[in-house]
Design an enzyme around this catalytic site. Structure first.
Site, PDB file in Angstrom:
ATOM      1  N   GLY A   1       0.833  -1.194   0.000  1.00  0.00           N
ATOM      2  CA  GLY A   1       0.000   0.000   0.000  1.00  0.00           C
ATOM      3  C   GLY A   1       0.871   1.247   0.000  1.00  0.00           C
ATOM      4  CB  CYS A   2       0.420   4.581  -1.524  1.00  0.00           C
ATOM      5  SG  CYS A   2      -1.234   5.033  -0.991  1.00  0.00           S
TER       6      CYS A   2
END
Lengths: 333, 333, 333, 333
Positions: free
Chosen positions: B144-145
């Site tokens: 995930g970012c």
């Protein structure tokens, strides 16, 4: 070993973009970067986005470029000639400044002041015949950022007899990096964000360069400072001559150019689309009320407007494919 | 002929960034890009910055990837498994969604809802031993970012026993592209520009992923929407254990990693510095009042936070140099 | 005739906002505005948004305020005492600087340097009993911008025994006007737009002020520079003590305050909503993973964080309704 | 009791700005605000910056305004007539839409489509004689936002015989709130921030309105979408007739107008300076190359371009001072 490259004036925005492009260029070896007040500092301290690039800025002067094959000059206007005159003729030079762009010394003096340094090959490969001239030159004068953005939209329309060269009107907005890195009050983020303003209204120095390259006879040019770091959007209008579709004229003119994209008929250029690239996006139509041609052009002022164009010219000067080390697609969103 | 590559979900922002990176990748040949409602449109109509890329979006489904060697899945959360299960095992897959990131099915269900699809190799090469695991995997779950931005700052500090894994507090701001391309009222430019706001306050779905990768026992994570298109800045704080300098710990941890830069002691990460690149910038200090460690991390949510990381993983999976086709230096200013 | 008012330090951003508010105030008559290097210039030349305001900046000094009933000091930190000491005791003064905020001279010296000038009534009317103290004071020390934004979220939670005063963690982002109008390189629009960065990480001077006003025992405070001209968003976290709903605590605490709005449960504060106003928006919840309270606060750093708060205090000092000449609703979008 | 006021179409940006202005207006009592899909929601849920305003949106229809003395219509183009026809003649109406602005029904049909509803008094008090006509009208058609910004710069120059009405060229940039609150893909923050683009190029619907109000015979008008929430900057160029200084012409034309400021000769309008106000800033010069007049105009599209102008007109219609409840100075920075 590759082609040895130096950058003079590497601490500014155009200089930083040159360093970024050269760091990724497969044929050019960045060996020297010089600066004035920032000499002695590592590149990553001056340009944080280049952290990790193992290079220290040195003082600007001919000795710094003693073993360079290619030098980019990214100096303030009026300072290129002194350095260029001290470099050997075997060194190829691309000047990002305005010093050698104009044929007309009088125009230089009116708009820039000081003596005219001379005239080098004009560094806009997309003009007819210019790609070959650049390839055969050891000295090339890069274009102005507003100039190239406007010229690419206007030149083919005038050349094709579609746009009247009398009474051309251009309004062009630029991001703030075009105004440089010196901290001036009107360039503070607090002043710029959330607003637009014109500047140098009625007397911008790119006017003679645009007229020289396009054949425009009369040019009203208004620059606008826009709240974005990069990008130029030029709205170029001229009276239509005849019924030709200006979109088609542009499409034909740039059919073979890798960096100039005439968009599909329902799309209009957006500066964000070319950010970080060397591309220019174009579109044109005829105004329903006035009948004027409206051509719109979007560029990255640090890309095709400065460092990207300079690398494109250098590629040509060294016989490399024009696109070497350059991006065609912008970083968006 | 190179490695044949397909992208599923190419119309979103992560998909568009994948297309941009793949268009410039020297070993991966982009042959297929699929989308849902945008199927049938040329890439340049959906992503204007990719005008000139000669590719048309097709409908998403296993047939579209029949002759691909590598497929990137950039689909909404929960949709990756259905497609992945229909692709042959010989096809290597990098999933940019959340579906296969977590070991703990219960955590998946609490934060994402729906059944847990399974667990793939976690695609963060900078974690100890992970680079090799990725190289030996045919299925990799991209990070995930927010997760990768936080993990890179936190994991070495906990692993070194310098930061207390109890009571970690993170506040991280993201640019708007992280929220996707669906037009929702709160993502309108008029709403976002000139302001900041928190969202999913107190219950963000990247919490279990960050805990899994760092060993944090308790994590307060608050995301903030910031007025910029790209970038994540994470402020990661934890109680200091002992007197070790957290800057030194990070410096040692990433000495050999090409994309993670621990800045010099007087420099703090800025998201603009990594925009358009696959790099992460880090810095850390100890707060003079509380004695907590404050580690700050900057990434491009579409770069190391999504498409860049995915290409980095794919490079490893195909035995290519990790940096192939990726940028180390951001596009700034 | 109304109350005669002067502003010292009128060329900065807080000074400009004071002039704007005073120009529309029905009881305060703006008669004098002073500045240092800008003395002699019309207000509209220094603050273009005030074009049409018929007032010329004069030099700062006690003579300039000889016939004033009320003086606002918007001077750099450390310069208020010298001027204040030369004004008669009959003149009421609100100091927007930090000089007279702290009780603890040692904390002043550690964070600001130089000798401690003394302690005035702390200018935050929403603290219990403070409104009356301000009304009875002739000398009031306005709050810091980060301080007031944080204090309003935190003080009632600690006072109610709901939040643990040990180990409070705050991350707060500010627009650029908080950094002032002096042209510094890192405040250039090119540097700020499109990015976020922390600064003064681990040692911000508002820490002792926040601790003094809230009773926090340990405070980690990280400021972030955000790409917007105005606004502060503070994320304030502390361990929950007991099960009370922090939203309800805040709602009760500010039920009678015209400028502090605790939002409905599904709404989170946005800085854009309070821009140009003297309001603060608050919300709070409990983090599902860590159990920490997360309280979020949004203010305009030039409004409640500086000039608006100063006018609110002056209204109280002159027995006027607290809201006189101030906006409750922000200018949005 | 004051004048009872209703707003139809209160959920959009112009409607929200009307509510904000009316909440602070000393003579107008806001009693009813209507909306379509948002009916039933409290104002603060739809416009978070108006949190605390105790009013719930109701459904749009004549009953909602049964006891109103004044109604503002902020409806989509083409919807005003139906409602206006059902309100009694004793109710005064200001329509913010385009429905009743044009004399020429043919122009309406060409640019807007559908049948022409009729013509009301044109709501631009600064035009010669118009202030009196508005004061004597019960029905007033507010100006378009681009239109008023352009007309104020152009009308006096044509009227004075200084600017040639043939071949007027205008390029005007607007903030995003001018495009409304409906979530459309091209209005997403990710798409708008960091970029500029033209739209409706060559065929904008404000062209006939500008020609009607200024006497321009031919008008090329290009609108640009700019990355800011509010503001319009118009660059208006026309061939100079004679040698009169256009600055002086504008200065004389607006000497008595409280909301139109012709700046000092070295200052150029900036949209940020008028943000949140009802003011317009103007400047003009003659281009050195082309001899064209360049007049530049800055407004707030929601202020003088919509809600502010509407309140100014209503003030006149009720015999109040023109500036009642309106701001002359913008919120800057």
């Amino acid at each position: 070993m590759g082609i040895r490259v130096g950058v003079a004036g590497a601490s500014g925005y155009a200089g930083g973009e040159l360093l970024r492009l050269l760091a990724g260029h497969p044929e050019f070896d960045l060996v020297t970067a010089t600066a004035h007040s920032q000499a002695g500092r590592p590149v990553g301290a001056v340009h944080p986005h280049l952290s990790g690039l193992d290079l220290t800025l040195t003082a600007t002067g001919p000795d710094a470029f003693a073993d360079a094959d290619l030098v980019f000059l990214a100096l303030p206007h009026g300072q290129s000639a002194a350095l260029a005159n001290e470099l050997p003729e075997t060194v190829k030079i691309v000047d990002l400044g305005a010093d050698f762009r104009l044929h007309d010394g009088g125009a230089w003096e009116r708009y820039y002041g000081g003596p005219h340094a001379g005239t080098w090959t004009y560094g806009l490969p997309e003009l007819p015949g210019q790609r070959e001239r650049i390839a055969n030159s050891a000295r090339v004068a890069n274009t102005g950022c507003y100039a190239v953005t406007t010229i690419l939209a206007l030149a083919p329309l005038i050349a094709a007899g579609v746009a009247d060269p009398e009474d051309v009107v251009v309004v062009a907005s630029s991001g703030t990096s075009g105004a440089g890195k010196s901290p001036k009050p009107h360039l503070l983020a607090s002043e710029v964000m959330g607003g637009l303003s014109t500047y140098k209204t009625g007397r911008h120095q790119h006017v003679p360069e645009i007229k020289q390259a396009t054949g425009a006879k009369s040019l009203s040019f208004t620059p606008v400072l826009a709240p974005m770091p990069r990008g130029i959007l030029a709205t170029v209008t001229a009276r239509a001559l005849g019924d030709a579709d200006p979109h088609d004229v542009l499409k034909r003119a740039y059919a073979a150019d890798p960096f100039v994209h005439v968009l599909e008929e329902d799309q209009w250029p957006r500066t964000a689309s070319v950010s970080g690239s060397n591309s220019v996006h174009l579109q044109a139509t005829v105004d329903v009320d006035s009948g004027r041609i409206i051509a719109v052009s979007a560029s990255d002022n640090l890309g095709k407007g400065a460092a990207g164009q300079a690398v494109q010219n250098a590629n040509l000067m060294f016989g490399l494919p024009e696109t070497t080390g350059l991006q065609i697609y912008g970083v968006a969103p």
